[in-house]
Design a protein around this motif. Structure first.
Motif, PDB file in Angstrom:
ATOM      1  N   LEU A  45      25.149 -19.961  -1.015  1.00  0.00           N
ATOM      2  CA  LEU A  45      26.077 -18.827  -1.010  1.00  0.00           C
ATOM      3  C   LEU A  45      26.400 -18.341  -2.424  1.00  0.00           C
ATOM      4  O   LEU A  45      26.428 -17.137  -2.683  1.00  0.00           O
ATOM      5  CB  LEU A  45      27.360 -19.200  -0.264  1.00  0.00           C
ATOM      6  CG  LEU A  45      28.377 -18.076  -0.073  1.00  0.00           C
ATOM      7  CD1 LEU A  45      27.763 -16.922   0.705  1.00  0.00           C
ATOM      8  CD2 LEU A  45      29.601 -18.607   0.642  1.00  0.00           C
ATOM      9  N   ALA A  46      26.632 -19.269  -3.348  1.00  0.00           N
ATOM     10  CA  ALA A  46      26.964 -18.886  -4.730  1.00  0.00           C
ATOM     11  C   ALA A  46      25.851 -18.049  -5.351  1.00  0.00           C
ATOM     12  O   ALA A  46      26.116 -17.154  -6.153  1.00  0.00           O
ATOM     13  CB  ALA A  46      27.219 -20.129  -5.574  1.00  0.00           C
ATOM     14  N   PHE A  47      24.614 -18.322  -4.950  1.00  0.00           N
ATOM     15  CA  PHE A  47      23.476 -17.577  -5.492  1.00  0.00           C
ATOM     16  C   PHE A  47      23.367 -16.199  -4.851  1.00  0.00           C
ATOM     17  O   PHE A  47      23.280 -15.196  -5.547  1.00  0.00           O
ATOM     18  CB  PHE A  47      22.183 -18.374  -5.289  1.00  0.00           C
ATOM     19  CG  PHE A  47      20.984 -17.709  -5.894  1.00  0.00           C
ATOM     20  CD1 PHE A  47      20.791 -17.704  -7.265  1.00  0.00           C
ATOM     21  CD2 PHE A  47      20.042 -17.081  -5.095  1.00  0.00           C
ATOM     22  CE1 PHE A  47      19.696 -17.082  -7.827  1.00  0.00           C
ATOM     23  CE2 PHE A  47      18.934 -16.463  -5.648  1.00  0.00           C
ATOM     24  CZ  PHE A  47      18.761 -16.464  -7.016  1.00  0.00           C
ATOM     25  N   ILE A  48      23.374 -16.143  -3.535  1.00  0.00           N
ATOM     26  CA  ILE A  48      23.170 -14.841  -2.884  1.00  0.00           C
ATOM     27  C   ILE A  48      24.354 -13.894  -3.094  1.00  0.00           C
ATOM     28  O   ILE A  48      24.177 -12.675  -3.024  1.00  0.00           O
ATOM     29  CB  ILE A  48      22.823 -14.975  -1.390  1.00  0.00           C
ATOM     30  CG1 ILE A  48      23.905 -15.710  -0.627  1.00  0.00           C
ATOM     31  CG2 ILE A  48      21.482 -15.644  -1.213  1.00  0.00           C
ATOM     32  CD1 ILE A  48      23.692 -15.719   0.876  1.00  0.00           C
ATOM     33  N   GLU A  49      25.525 -14.441  -3.401  1.00  0.00           N
ATOM     34  CA  GLU A  49      26.672 -13.577  -3.689  1.00  0.00           C
ATOM     35  C   GLU A  49      26.502 -12.803  -4.990  1.00  0.00           C
ATOM     36  O   GLU A  49      27.193 -11.821  -5.220  1.00  0.00           O
ATOM     37  CB  GLU A  49      27.956 -14.400  -3.749  1.00  0.00           C
ATOM     38  CG  GLU A  49      28.485 -14.798  -2.400  1.00  0.00           C
ATOM     39  CD  GLU A  49      29.770 -15.602  -2.480  1.00  0.00           C
ATOM     40  OE1 GLU A  49      30.039 -16.203  -3.548  1.00  0.00           O
ATOM     41  OE2 GLU A  49      30.503 -15.625  -1.479  1.00  0.00           O
ATOM     42  N   LEU A  50      25.576 -13.236  -5.840  1.00  0.00           N
ATOM     43  CA  LEU A  50      25.350 -12.525  -7.102  1.00  0.00           C
ATOM     44  C   LEU A  50      24.964 -11.066  -6.857  1.00  0.00           C
ATOM     45  O   LEU A  50      25.327 -10.192  -7.645  1.00  0.00           O
ATOM     46  CB  LEU A  50      24.259 -13.213  -7.923  1.00  0.00           C
ATOM     47  CG  LEU A  50      24.617 -14.574  -8.499  1.00  0.00           C
ATOM     48  CD1 LEU A  50      23.390 -15.197  -9.173  1.00  0.00           C
ATOM     49  CD2 LEU A  50      25.774 -14.472  -9.479  1.00  0.00           C
ATOM     50  N   CYS A  51      24.266 -10.790  -5.760  1.00  0.00           N
ATOM     51  CA  CYS A  51      23.822  -9.412  -5.505  1.00  0.00           C
ATOM     52  C   CYS A  51      24.990  -8.486  -5.186  1.00  0.00           C
ATOM     53  O   CYS A  51      24.826  -7.268  -5.175  1.00  0.00           O
ATOM     54  CB  CYS A  51      22.769  -9.368  -4.410  1.00  0.00           C
ATOM     55  SG  CYS A  51      23.393  -9.658  -2.750  1.00  0.00           S
ATOM     56  N   THR A  52      26.188  -9.024  -4.957  1.00  0.00           N
ATOM     57  CA  THR A  52      27.355  -8.189  -4.679  1.00  0.00           C
ATOM     58  C   THR A  52      28.119  -7.830  -5.953  1.00  0.00           C
ATOM     59  O   THR A  52      29.032  -7.008  -5.907  1.00  0.00           O
ATOM     60  CB  THR A  52      28.320  -8.895  -3.696  1.00  0.00           C
ATOM     61  OG1 THR A  52      28.856 -10.068  -4.317  1.00  0.00           O
ATOM     62  CG2 THR A  52      27.608  -9.264  -2.397  1.00  0.00           C
ATOM     63  N   LEU A  53      27.747  -8.445  -7.070  1.00  0.00           N
ATOM     64  CA  LEU A  53      28.425  -8.149  -8.331  1.00  0.00           C
ATOM     65  C   LEU A  53      27.998  -6.794  -8.869  1.00  0.00           C
ATOM     66  O   LEU A  53      26.849  -6.374  -8.694  1.00  0.00           O
ATOM     67  CB  LEU A  53      28.100  -9.219  -9.376  1.00  0.00           C
ATOM     68  CG  LEU A  53      28.556 -10.640  -9.094  1.00  0.00           C
ATOM     69  CD1 LEU A  53      28.061 -11.572 -10.192  1.00  0.00           C
ATOM     70  CD2 LEU A  53      30.068 -10.699  -8.979  1.00  0.00           C
ATOM     71  N   GLU A  54      28.925  -6.155  -9.550  1.00  0.00           N
ATOM     72  CA  GLU A  54      28.606  -4.891 -10.195  1.00  0.00           C
ATOM     73  C   GLU A  54      27.548  -5.141 -11.273  1.00  0.00           C
ATOM     74  O   GLU A  54      27.598  -6.152 -11.979  1.00  0.00           O
ATOM     75  CB  GLU A  54      29.867  -4.308 -10.832  1.00  0.00           C
ATOM     76  CG  GLU A  54      29.691  -2.894 -11.305  1.00  0.00           C
ATOM     77  CD  GLU A  54      31.000  -2.271 -11.725  1.00  0.00           C
ATOM     78  OE1 GLU A  54      30.945  -1.323 -12.526  1.00  0.00           O
ATOM     79  OE2 GLU A  54      32.063  -2.718 -11.269  1.00  0.00           O
TER      80      GLU A  54
END
Length: 100
Positions: A45-54
């Motif tokens: 989850l910590a990795f795939i959440e990166l794509c939600t960052l500006e």
């Protein structure tokens, strides 16, 4: 400065997340390309959440995902399941590239 990060291993989750978050927080565009054993991080989850960052984009080598049994159909639409073409684009458009 535009930063490219090529993720080829599943061993450096904390480093990839830390570098991407720090660069994004400073307003630097970050482009991640995931291949080889790095596709295993797509289950973190910590990795795939990166794509939600500006300022952060993510793509992966679909062939690598298939080779390692990683499903891509349920991934966020922000993550592009492509080929080494995405890697070439990222490398060409980045000012600096890190390989982990």
């Amino acid at each position: 400065m535009k930063l490219g990060i090529v993720v080829t291993s599943a061993r450096h989750l904390e480093h990839v997340v830390g570098i991407a978050r720090a660069a994004s927080a400073k307003g630097h565009p970050v482009s991640l390309f995931v291949m080889d054993e790095g596709v295993r991080l797509l289950g973190e989850l910590a990795f795939i959440e990166l794509c939600t960052l500006e300022n952060v984009t993510m793509s992966l080598c679909k062939h690598s995902a298939e080779e390692h049994g990683v499903q891509t159909k349920e991934l966020s639409k922000e993550i592009v399941a492509g080929s080494q073409f995405q890697n070439a684009l990222m490398s060409n458009r980045s000012d600096r590239v890190i390989v982990l």
